[in-house]
Design a protein around this motif. Structure first.
Motif, short mmCIF file in Angstrom:
data_model
loop_
_atom_site.label_atom_id
_atom_site.label_comp_id
_atom_site.label_asym_id
_atom_site.label_seq_id
_atom_site.Cartn_x
_atom_site.Cartn_y
_atom_site.Cartn_z
N GLY A 198 -5.26 -14.59 3.67
CA GLY A 198 -4.15 -14.03 2.92
C GLY A 198 -3.49 -12.91 3.71
N LYS A 199 -2.68 -12.12 3.01
CA LYS A 199 -2.03 -10.97 3.65
C LYS A 199 -3.01 -9.81 3.69
N PRO A 200 -3.24 -9.23 4.87
CA PRO A 200 -4.18 -8.11 4.97
C PRO A 200 -3.68 -6.89 4.21
N THR A 201 -4.61 -6.14 3.64
CA THR A 201 -4.28 -4.87 3.01
C THR A 201 -4.26 -3.79 4.07
N LYS A 202 -3.19 -3.01 4.10
CA LYS A 202 -3.10 -1.90 5.05
C LYS A 202 -3.04 -0.60 4.26
N LYS A 203 -4.01 0.26 4.50
CA LYS A 203 -4.09 1.52 3.77
C LYS A 203 -3.44 2.64 4.58
#
Length: 291
Positions: free
Chosen positions: A142-147
């Motif tokens: 999926g789309k990676p989470t970027k914090k």
């Protein structure tokens, strides 16, 4: 994109946004899975199963899938279904599922291998959706989470100064240098098992760069079970501890890495599976690879 760039920058993603993959990207993935299933998969006895309902898959496997029951949550999954537990099918299935990792990476998405060794027969049957066979691995994507304000966790391979080591199953092995990786001379033999290949010989054959890159192929818990025996004009890919089934999966991933690098570096890159029935308990030959 160059294959070496993929091997350097690819990393396991363990956190994804909930929105899922855009329709255009999903259609590309579906088309690629269909191509694999209708060619290599149909011939060799495996298939790649797309599961778009990630929430249902996660709910079914939470506490069982993954490493030590730690299941990765994502919007979509791809299952590697095998007709039967067979070393050749395991190797080929892993080879093509790793090719999906490359496809997903090229689309700017993230993915991670998930082991299903601890799931129950009922859970496996639910994942298979009535299809005959066995399933040992999933790929979450999926789309990676970027914090914000936090460095993005990632693992890199090839780079000797990297802080992280690559693990496709989602287990980060953190290091401050390359000492956890076996050196080229620890993984490459010349002509016979155990006969260390000197750097000079690898340079003479023009394969030193290739062998340096490929030794960083991702493996379960960074175990690095794969070895290469250099012969005249070809190499044999072997695994140590042949009783461990995960090592055949790692061999398939290694073969994908080896083939991709060989093609980019203008080596022949033709290979075929070896059915090694020697019964050797120390190592087992898995594939013949033209060099």
């Amino acid at each position: 994109m160059k294959f070496r760039e993929f091997t350097v920058n690819s990393h396991s993603t363990r956190e994804f946004v909930d929105s899922g993959v855009e329709e255009r990207d999903m259609n590309e993935i579906k088309t690629y899975l269909d191509e694999v299933n209708n060619t290599a998969g149909k011939e060799k006895g495996f298939s790649l199963i797309l599961m778009e309902n990630g929430a249902d898959v996660y709910q079914n496997l939470e506490g069982y899938g993954g490493y030590g029951g730690v299941m990765l949550k994502g919007p979509h999954y791809i299952g590697l279904r095998l007709d039967k537990v067979d070393h050749e099918i395991e190797v080929l299935g892993a080879f093509y599922l790793q090719s999906v990792v490359r496809k997903i990476y090229d689309l700017g998405l993230g993915s991670c291998w998930i082991s299903l060794k601890e799931i129950t027969p009922d859970q496996a049957e639910k994942i298979l959706g009535g299809q005959v066979g066995t399933i040992q691995h999933l790929l979450v994507f999926g789309k990676p989470t970027k914090k914000e304000n936090k460095p993005e966790k990632h693992t890199t391979i090839i780079n000797c100064d990297s802080k992280y080591e690559q693990d496709p199953y989602g287990i980060a092995v953190i290091t401050t240098n390359d000492e956890t990786r076996l050196s080229v001379v620890d993984t490459i033999f010349l002509q016979t098992w155990g006969n260390v290949a000197p750097y000079e010989e690898m340079e003479k054959r023009g394969v030193l760069d290739l062998l340096y890159y490929v030794r960083n192929s991702p493996s379960f818990q960074n175990g690095q079970p794969c070895r290469l025996i250099l012969k005249d004009g070809y190499a044999e890919l072997c695994i140590i501890n042949p009783e461990q089934e995960e090592n055949y999966t790692d061999a398939g991933i290694m073969l994908f890495t080896l083939e991709g690098l060989a093609k980019e570096l203008s080596f022949p890159s033709n290979w075929h599976f070896i059915n090694d029935d020697s019964g050797n308990v120390e190592y087992r030959r898995v594939a013949h690879f033209d060099l």
